[in-house]
Write a protein that holds these residues in place. Structure first.
Motif, short mmCIF file in Angstrom:
data_model
loop_
_atom_site.label_atom_id
_atom_site.label_comp_id
_atom_site.label_asym_id
_atom_site.label_seq_id
_atom_site.Cartn_x
_atom_site.Cartn_y
_atom_site.Cartn_z
N CYS A 9 0.94 -1.18 -0.15
CA CYS A 9 0.08 -0.09 -0.19
C CYS A 9 0.88 1.15 0.23
CB CYS A 9 -0.93 -0.11 1.05
SG CYS A 9 -2.41 0.96 1.07
N VAL A 31 1.20 -3.78 5.99
CA VAL A 31 2.26 -2.82 6.06
C VAL A 31 3.55 -3.44 6.85
CG1 VAL A 31 0.81 -0.86 6.40
CG2 VAL A 31 1.56 -2.06 8.37
N SER A 36 4.67 3.34 8.33
CA SER A 36 4.04 3.16 6.96
C SER A 36 2.33 3.04 7.28
CB SER A 36 4.43 2.03 6.20
OG SER A 36 4.75 0.76 7.04
N ALA A 37 2.12 2.44 8.62
CA ALA A 37 0.86 2.16 9.12
C ALA A 37 0.00 3.50 9.55
CB ALA A 37 0.68 1.36 10.18
N THR A 47 -4.73 -1.76 9.25
CA THR A 47 -3.75 -2.39 8.95
C THR A 47 -3.13 -3.67 9.63
OG1 THR A 47 -2.22 -1.00 10.47
CG2 THR A 47 -2.64 0.10 8.28
N LYS A 49 0.46 -5.89 10.40
CA LYS A 49 1.82 -5.72 10.15
C LYS A 49 2.48 -7.18 9.91
CE LYS A 49 5.94 -3.64 12.89
NZ LYS A 49 6.20 -3.10 13.94
#
Length: 225
Positions: A9, A31, A36-37, A47, A49
């Protein structure tokens, strides 16, 4: 409400996520880090991980019945794509998505010496990067047949858009090829590609490959100018 899961993403994935949310989809994404989340959380995207380079970190991702976009590039070395191997290993018979849209690259065709090409042209990769992309295509296609999951592949030309323009090259006054010496190339704007991904999800024929460009091939010199 349609459920969407995006693996990768980033530059294109975030655009697709926003388009899907705008049309009422429930969007989730894989992610690699909290950093990045954060922007995804702020946009209302759930999200999970995990790192495709570390299969043990992936756990049981909720793919079942969802539309899944796969936008993760292969690693920078080798001729195969171990990230696709990791991705496919996460799914069991009870956790299969309904459809997967994969971004690949038109580079799998190799150097076509300026010829017009269609999806019927056999791939002839000539770089390790192209081999990796073709490897990912092949693995996903074969897996889709075995698991009866719809697969749609987009072979995409060079992507440009905000943050991906040759501004520094021009500002530094670096030379470009003379127009007579510059071969034709194909490109697609990031926003157009994002809409095409949505169209592929809605209308793409399972098992099909689509070449994606803006339909206006020009030389790289024209692009820079």
């Amino acid at each position: 409400m349609k459920a969407v899961f995006i693996v990768g993403c980033g530059y294109i994935g975030q655009r697709v996520a926003m388009l899907e949310k705008a049309r009422g989809a429930e969007v989730s994404a894989l992610v690699r880090s909290d950093e990045s989340a954060r922007p995804l959380h702020n946009a209302g995207i759930e999200t999970y991980k995990g790192d495709l380079d570390n299969p043990a970190s992936l756990g049981n991702l909720p793919f079942a019945g969802k539309l899944l976009y796969y936008f993760v590039p292969p690693p920078s070395e080798g001729k195969t794509d171990p990230r696709m191997v990791s991705f496919l290993s996460t799914m069991t018979a009870s956790n299969l998505p309904g459809r997967i849209v994969l971004i690949s690259t038109s580079a799998v065709y190799g150097d076509c010496h300026g010829e017009w090409i269609t999806e019927e042209r056999p791939p002839r990769p000539q770089t390790d990067r192209a081999f990796r992309r073709l490897s990912a295509e092949g693995m996903l296609t074969e897996w889709g047949k075995q698991q009866d999951v719809d697969i749609v592949i987009l072979r995409v030309a060079g992507i440009y858009g905000p943050g991906r323009l040759p501004v520094q090259h021009l500002q530094e006054g670096r030379p470009v090829l003379r127009i007579k010496e510059a071969p034709f190339s194909n490109r697609i704007h990031a926003d157009d590609l994002s809409h095409i991904c949505i169209a592929a999800a809605d209308k793409g024929i399972s098992g099909s490959i689509y070449n994606i460009s803006d339909g206006h091939p020009t030389t790289i010199t024209n692009y820079f100018c």
